[in-house]
Design an enzyme around this catalytic site. Sequence first.
Site, short mmCIF file in Angstrom:
data_model
loop_
_atom_site.label_atom_id
_atom_site.label_comp_id
_atom_site.label_asym_id
_atom_site.label_seq_id
_atom_site.Cartn_x
_atom_site.Cartn_y
_atom_site.Cartn_z
N ASP A 50 -6.91 -19.82 -56.35
CA ASP A 50 -6.11 -18.72 -56.92
C ASP A 50 -4.66 -19.15 -57.12
OD1 ASP A 50 -5.67 -16.21 -57.92
OD2 ASP A 50 -5.56 -15.22 -55.97
N ASN A 102 -13.51 -11.02 -63.31
CA ASN A 102 -12.63 -11.74 -64.25
C ASN A 102 -12.98 -11.47 -65.71
OD1 ASN A 102 -12.28 -14.68 -62.11
ND2 ASN A 102 -10.93 -12.92 -62.29
C1 IPE Z 1 -10.55 -14.57 -57.42
O1 IPE Z 1 -9.26 -14.61 -57.93
C2 IPE Z 1 -11.51 -15.17 -58.41
C3 IPE Z 1 -11.36 -16.62 -58.64
C4 IPE Z 1 -10.56 -17.42 -58.02
C5 IPE Z 1 -12.26 -17.16 -59.64
P1 IPE Z 1 -8.63 -13.33 -58.67
O2 IPE Z 1 -7.24 -13.71 -59.01
O3 IPE Z 1 -9.49 -12.92 -59.79
O4 IPE Z 1 -8.71 -12.23 -57.54
P2 IPE Z 1 -7.87 -10.89 -57.32
O5 IPE Z 1 -7.98 -10.11 -58.59
O6 IPE Z 1 -6.46 -11.28 -57.05
O7 IPE Z 1 -8.51 -10.24 -56.15
C1 IPE Z 2 -7.25 -18.29 -60.45
O1 IPE Z 2 -5.95 -18.14 -60.87
C2 IPE Z 2 -8.18 -18.69 -61.57
C3 IPE Z 2 -9.14 -17.66 -61.97
C4 IPE Z 2 -9.25 -16.47 -61.43
C5 IPE Z 2 -10.04 -18.01 -63.05
P1 IPE Z 2 -5.43 -16.77 -61.47
O2 IPE Z 2 -5.64 -16.80 -62.95
O3 IPE Z 2 -6.03 -15.62 -60.77
O4 IPE Z 2 -3.87 -16.86 -61.16
P2 IPE Z 2 -2.92 -15.69 -60.67
O5 IPE Z 2 -3.56 -15.07 -59.48
O6 IPE Z 2 -2.80 -14.74 -61.81
O7 IPE Z 2 -1.65 -16.39 -60.35
MG MG Z 3 -5.51 -14.56 -59.14
#
Ligand code: IPE
Ligand code: IPE
Ligand code: MG
Length: 265
Positions: free
Chosen positions: A35, A83
């Site tokens: 993340d 997502n």
């Molecule tokens: C969790 O990250 C999913 C992945 C890393 C693929 P998110 O960024 O989607 O999670 P939330 O929304 O902060 O809980």
């Molecule tokens: C994790 O990074 C990757 C996926 C969830 C695919 P994020 O895209 O959630 O990055 P932040 O949380 O917005 O920084």
């Molecule tokens: Mg994220």
Amino acid sequence: MSNSQVVSPVQIAEADLLAQLDADLLPRHVAIIMDGNGRWAALRGLPRIEGHRQGLTALRDVLDICHEVGIPHVTIYAFSHENWNRPAAEVSMLMRLLDEYLKHERQSFMERGIRFFPIGRLEKLPHAVRTLVQEVAEETQHFTEHVLTVALSYGGRAEIIDAVKGLVKDIQLGIVGEGQINEDLFEGYLTTHGLPDPDLLIRTSGETRISNFLPWQIAYTELYFTKTLWPDFRRQETLAALLDYQSRERRFGRVSHTGSPQNGL
Ligand code: IPE
Ligand code: IPE
Ligand code: MG
């Protein structure tokens, strides 16, 4: 001195961490919530996709070091069920990156004997990506020593519901009797059946939640949260997480092994 002989401070720090690692206490299974890609990009004034791109470089580093130290199972959260609610442009960029990643890594999985094992609602993936995912999964399915499980369009609660449906069906068909239902039997209906439960779960970016990742499987997993954003989480950060894991005492509900006064009772 030639360039190849120059040892950088980063290499020295890594060697130092490696030397502290106890080969007998390694986790068998590390699960990772990758993340912080978007925030990494925003901090640099870049589009989010650049964070995802850099995140793939981090992933290669982390998988390399896990492979080198001898961790047989790594499970990564690549794309959650939730997502799909992101802007369509980001979703399609992520699908394109998945496609590029698999095309690039395919050969290396074969050469290094790594099973690519996708879990999640794969039928929701765009057709071309799904086909590629299935091809790479099939061609690597005979490898058992190293398994890279990739959660794609994955949601833990949906996985549990699917498992319940499978179990109910088998009860109705008379394959399973109600009296046989226990945790081991139920585990057999999950997509992760046969994999050991994760010993260590890493989540980057400072969030301290699970976000619907492997809720059944992590019941007794050690959790490691770090503020480091995923694109910055590399070999050294992985070793630091492994060392932190090795400093813990996993009690599984029992009393401490290490000299609490009650031990003498
Ligand atoms: C969790 O990250 C999913 C992945 C890393 C693929 P998110 O960024 O989607 O999670 P939330 O929304 O902060 O809980
Ligand atoms: C994790 O990074 C990757 C996926 C969830 C695919 P994020 O895209 O959630 O990055 P932040 O949380 O917005 O920084
Ligand atoms: Mg994220």
